[in-house]
Design an enzyme around this catalytic site. Sequence first.
Site, PDB file in Angstrom:
ATOM      1  N   LYS A  89       6.730  -5.718   2.156  1.00 45.30           N
ATOM      2  CA  LYS A  89       7.079  -6.924   2.227  1.00 45.30           C
ATOM      3  C   LYS A  89       8.502  -7.210   1.682  1.00 45.30           C
ATOM      4  O   LYS A  89       8.740  -6.613   0.622  1.00 45.30           O
ATOM      5  CB  LYS A  89       5.972  -7.751   1.723  1.00 45.30           C
ATOM      6  CG  LYS A  89       5.991  -9.118   2.075  1.00 45.30           C
ATOM      7  CD  LYS A  89       4.845 -10.006   1.567  1.00 45.30           C
ATOM      8  CE  LYS A  89       4.789 -11.488   1.548  1.00 45.30           C
ATOM      9  NZ  LYS A  89       3.659 -12.148   1.230  1.00 45.30           N
TER      10      LYS A  89
ATOM     11  N   SER B 177      -2.760 -14.246   1.089  1.00 45.85           N
ATOM     12  CA  SER B 177      -1.443 -13.781   1.830  1.00 45.85           C
ATOM     13  C   SER B 177      -1.523 -12.639   2.552  1.00 45.85           C
ATOM     14  O   SER B 177      -0.839 -12.025   3.424  1.00 45.85           O
ATOM     15  CB  SER B 177      -0.190 -13.923   1.171  1.00 45.85           C
ATOM     16  OG  SER B 177       0.060 -15.337   1.039  1.00 45.85           O
TER      17      SER B 177
ATOM     18  N   SER C 270       1.224 -14.965   4.224  1.00 46.44           N
ATOM     19  CA  SER C 270       2.519 -14.881   4.329  1.00 46.44           C
ATOM     20  C   SER C 270       3.144 -13.544   4.770  1.00 46.44           C
ATOM     21  O   SER C 270       4.175 -13.295   4.880  1.00 46.44           O
ATOM     22  CB  SER C 270       3.429 -15.364   3.229  1.00 46.44           C
ATOM     23  OG  SER C 270       2.845 -14.692   1.787  1.00 46.44           O
TER      24      SER C 270
END
Length: 523
Positions: free
Chosen positions: A76, A194, A170
Amino acid sequence: MLRASLRQVSAALKEGRVTPTELCQRCLALIKSTKFLNAYVTVAEETALKQAEESEERYKRGQPLGILDGIPIAVKDNFNTAGIETTCASNMLKGYISPYNATVVQKLLDHGAVLLGKTNLDEFAMGSGSTDGVFGPVRNPWSYSKQYKEKSVPKSHSEEESDWVITGGSSGGSAAAVSSFTCFAALGSDTGGSTRNPAAHCGVVGLKPTYGLISRHGLIPLVNSMDVPGILTRCVDDAAVLLGSLAGHDPKDSTTIQDDFKPFELPNLTDVSKLSIGIPKEYHAPGLSSEILALWSKAADLFKNAGAKVVEVSLPHTRYSIVCYHVLCTAEVASNMARFDGLEYGHRSDMKDSTESMYAATRREGFNDVVRGRILSGNYFLLKQNYEKYFVKAQKVRRLIANDFVKVFRSGVDVLLTPTTLSDAAPYTEFIQEDNRTRSAQDDILTQAANMAGLPAINVPTALSERGLPVGLQFIGRSFQEKQLLTVAKWFEKQVQFPVIELEEVKRHDNGVFQHQKSASFS
């Protein structure tokens, strides 16, 4: 080949049935042909191929560094990576290249993993749809699956184009990357859900470890007291493999455990009669779809019929949890975001009137409305006249929420079983009708309590909804009891036999060694 589990691929690499370079090239080709998903913001093709070559040399010498050697992974874009841009999907950090690797990234590289690139997210990981980053929204691979297309009403081409569903957030880029087979595992982060939320929407396993088990050094902070690096994989066994490489003390992160972490192999549980599974009644939250409710009770029956003790439990402070989370989250965000002032790194405005005007213009240009909104809320809660009323009170409620879990686990419950999300993934056009704050409050409702209490939790893909989209259930374990949590999750995964996503793109690229096999966990 791309659908295999980590252990299967590792075995194929050892036996020479495939080389790390071939594997890396296949993943890179698939990333190119699934570019429309917008899962990656940076693809590090050159360094990935170089790492694959080095791995190949080690295999030739018969000295691989372990199971992860030569395995393509993604990270990420809020983890620092030396030599590769780290943006947090924000204008504030566009073009920022960190001088060092996050501890988790370094550990993966030390184990021989091949870093394919950085994945998309909501700006600074604030959101639950992966729709609010500067690189645009991530598309859920299941929108293009045979399963979803068969269930959706035939539409004109333009309607079909706008019919795609979100990945959740996210860490949506990482979940989409694993789900579309472009990498074998990915790192996400989990502050209020997330990692688990996109895992549920993309039909993959999402593990949020106990706070302090994995180092946060180099993870760009959102909420220091709740952030943990998350693990996204295709099956529970793979999550355990990754956890074994990442966990343990880090002198650069004072919140990590002091003890050495011993990696473990998950046993194949055959007898669940000694297990006690708790069903928290407060998780029957407003807005929970009837489909997920039915699936939740079906899962409870599955344990009951196999001989486990299934008990309804109460976590009475759950209903205050989301409000409390919002206060604490925004307060820490306001504090953390103060570092982005345009002086040391990241974006700097051309405004030259004064230092103050340069600060203000930099932050106005660098942050989106969502980030600015959370900074404003947080600073409001931290004002001298509000501090006791909001921040201190929320800290006290947080303690009560953590105590609820302690009491339940002390009563003999081993693992809690809850839904992960209120429904399956929403179409993008529907999702953006509501603002980010409203959406996050709804979407984090079932996941953020585990962050407040610092407990390990995992999403396990369970079934497809009537629309042909993945639905997951969440298991929450005792602090630092990842082995027990993952063992239960693995047993459950084996029982439910979640179907493999059928993507045309993957079939074209995957003429590999394991063609005849289904995904590792459901073969």
